[in-house]
Scaffold this active site. Structure first.
Site, mmCIF file in Angstrom:
data_model
loop_
_atom_site.group_PDB
_atom_site.id
_atom_site.type_symbol
_atom_site.label_atom_id
_atom_site.label_comp_id
_atom_site.label_asym_id
_atom_site.label_seq_id
_atom_site.Cartn_x
_atom_site.Cartn_y
_atom_site.Cartn_z
ATOM 1 N N TYR A 141 -31.430 -3.202 -12.907
ATOM 2 C CA TYR A 141 -30.875 -1.890 -13.397
ATOM 3 C C TYR A 141 -30.259 -1.867 -15.055
ATOM 4 O O TYR A 141 -30.213 -1.039 -15.419
ATOM 5 C CB TYR A 141 -29.807 -1.229 -12.478
ATOM 6 N N LYS A 192 -34.636 -12.854 -2.802
ATOM 7 C CA LYS A 192 -36.182 -13.014 -2.600
ATOM 8 C C LYS A 192 -36.611 -14.307 -3.481
ATOM 9 O O LYS A 192 -37.491 -14.272 -4.230
ATOM 10 C CB LYS A 192 -36.842 -11.917 -3.263
ATOM 11 N N ASP A 224 -36.714 -8.757 2.596
ATOM 12 C CA ASP A 224 -37.371 -8.077 3.413
ATOM 13 C C ASP A 224 -37.100 -8.132 4.911
ATOM 14 O O ASP A 224 -37.062 -7.571 5.685
ATOM 15 C CB ASP A 224 -39.146 -8.412 3.306
ATOM 16 N N ASP A 248 -28.195 -1.874 -3.265
ATOM 17 C CA ASP A 248 -28.507 -0.256 -3.374
ATOM 18 C C ASP A 248 -29.019 0.199 -2.265
ATOM 19 O O ASP A 248 -28.800 0.942 -1.505
ATOM 20 C CB ASP A 248 -29.244 -0.093 -4.606
ATOM 21 N N ASP A 252 -27.403 1.535 1.885
ATOM 22 C CA ASP A 252 -27.852 2.936 2.319
ATOM 23 C C ASP A 252 -28.302 2.832 3.695
ATOM 24 O O ASP A 252 -28.049 3.748 4.555
ATOM 25 C CB ASP A 252 -28.777 3.694 1.492
#
Ligand code: NAD
Length: 358
Positions: A141, A192, A224, A248, A252
């Site tokens: 980001y 990852k 994943d 992020d 959620d």
């Protein structure tokens, strides 16, 4: 010595829910010897209306000088057409960056009394109590270079950079380990590493730091798989630590497991455990001023503040136990109401938690 709390109600229901948090803090001062000083200031749309800025210098100075910041929420329909730099949300983002709040803590807690509020089967989520620690100021980001360029063939190409320095990984590892030490001593680092070199290094640094913390059981999971495990068997997790973007998304998902936006607190911490504490929901203009907003996420944010920034774990326990007692008694605000419950308003719910502190 008394600790200073900057209280920033913000907009919409922020004003109503923070009033209940102040009531709670005053009860802890009066009846249980908590030593804190509260000072209020404007942030968001109300601050823009007052001074032309969503984050006035006076509010920022108060937040900088405080030991912790308690925030309600910002935003509302009337400010949506302002230029981006003047919008209420800029006040919030400005506070996060100016205070260097690099660690975002989002607990996902599902009280057994509210198990039917989740979209998942009650047996999968009932009693869920996990913490996601998300790196908040680095990663893709913020990485440079970023942008959209035109290739030789005239096609547009978008690009972002995933970048972490070792020190950024080490400091978020420390936050996660310290939090796990106050919980069940287990940390799962999500990366990852099989595909992205940056997160391969993330994993190496996590392992190095983990070796210094024999009190913590450190495991690793690819993102994943983590997203799958969160909906398959979320109760396997204690603390999950991950990068800005993975956090992020996963936080959620974890929040939705609990099905109740009005119940979830959050914290954003700096290097010295100074933090900003806020419910995860927004200013809910659709229900503002009606005395129906659920104040529990904000009251639980106060508990997090006492535990993580003010070193008052016993006071935090007292609030959390009071919330459980109130839910056991069948009181609910409208957003979490179910069959056989008594629906009450914002102020009555705040009063009930204060009464249950004893
Ligand atoms: P929201 O979280 O404010 O509301 C979403 C829905 O949940 C609404 O129906 C609302 O009534 C309900 N809700 C939220 N909190 C509740 C509570 N405590 N009790 C009962 N019901 C509750 O999200 P939104 O509608 O997308 O955004 C509204 C405004 O809030 C926008 O201006 C947005 O930018 C802002 N916002 C602020 C923050 C923040 O301050 N941290 C976060 C998200 C959104």
């Amino acid at each position: 010595m008394s600790k200073k709390i900057a209280v920033l109600p913000g907009d919409g229901i922020g004003v109503e829910i923070v009033a209940e948090a102040v009531k709670l803090l005053e009860a802890l001062q009066r009846d249980f010897g908590l030593k804190v000083e509260l000072e209020q200031a404007l942030v968001g749309g109300c601050a823009y209306d007052d001074s032309g800025s969503p984050l006035p210098e006076s509010t920022l100075s108060l937040a900088r000088a405080a030991d912790a910041v308690l925030l309600g929420a910002v935003g509302g329909y009337q400010w949506e057409s302002l230029p981006i730099a003047k919008r209420p949300e800029k006040g919030l983002l400005g506070l996060r960056s100016e205070l260097g709040l690099f660690a975002n803590l989002r607990p996902a807690i599902l009280y057994p009394q509210l198990a039917s509020a989740s979209t998942l089967k009650p047996e999968i989520v009932s009693g869920l109590d996990m913490m996601i620690v998300r790196e908040l100021t680095g990663g893709i980001y913020f990485g440079q270079p970023r942008g959209v360029r035109i290739l030789d063939n005239g096609e547009r190409q978008g690009f972002n950079t995933l970048v972490y320095s070792e020190s950024e990984v080490r400091r978020i590892a420390h936050v996660a380990f310290d939090i796990a030490a106050k919980r069940n001593h287990r940390v799962c680092s999500v990366d990852k590493a099989n595909v992205l070199e940056c997160t391969e290094m993330w994993r190496e640094v996590m392992i190095e730091e983990g070796k210094k913390r024999p009190d913590i059981e450190l495991t690793h999971m690819y993102v994943d798989n983590a997203s799958m495990q969160l909906v398959r068997n979320p109760k396997q997790f204690d603390v999950m630590v991950t990068t800005n973007m993975f956090g992020d998304i996963l936080s959620d998902t974890a929040a939705m497991l609990t099905g109740s936006i009005g119940m979830l607190p959050s914290a954003s911490l700096d290097a010295n455990n100074k933090g900003m504490y806020e419910p995860i929901h927004g200013s809910a203009p659709d229900i503002a001023g009606k005395n129906i907003a659920n104040p529990l996420a904000t009251l639980l944010s106060v508990a997090m503040m006492l535990r993580y920034s003010l070193n008052e774990a016993a006071m935090a326990d007292r609030i959390e136990t009071a919330v459980v007692k109130v839910l056991d008694s069948g009181l609910r605000t409208a957003d979490i109401a179910g069959a056989g419950c008594q629906v009450v308003g914002t102020r009555a719910m705040g009063d009930a938690v204060v009464a249950a502190l004893a």
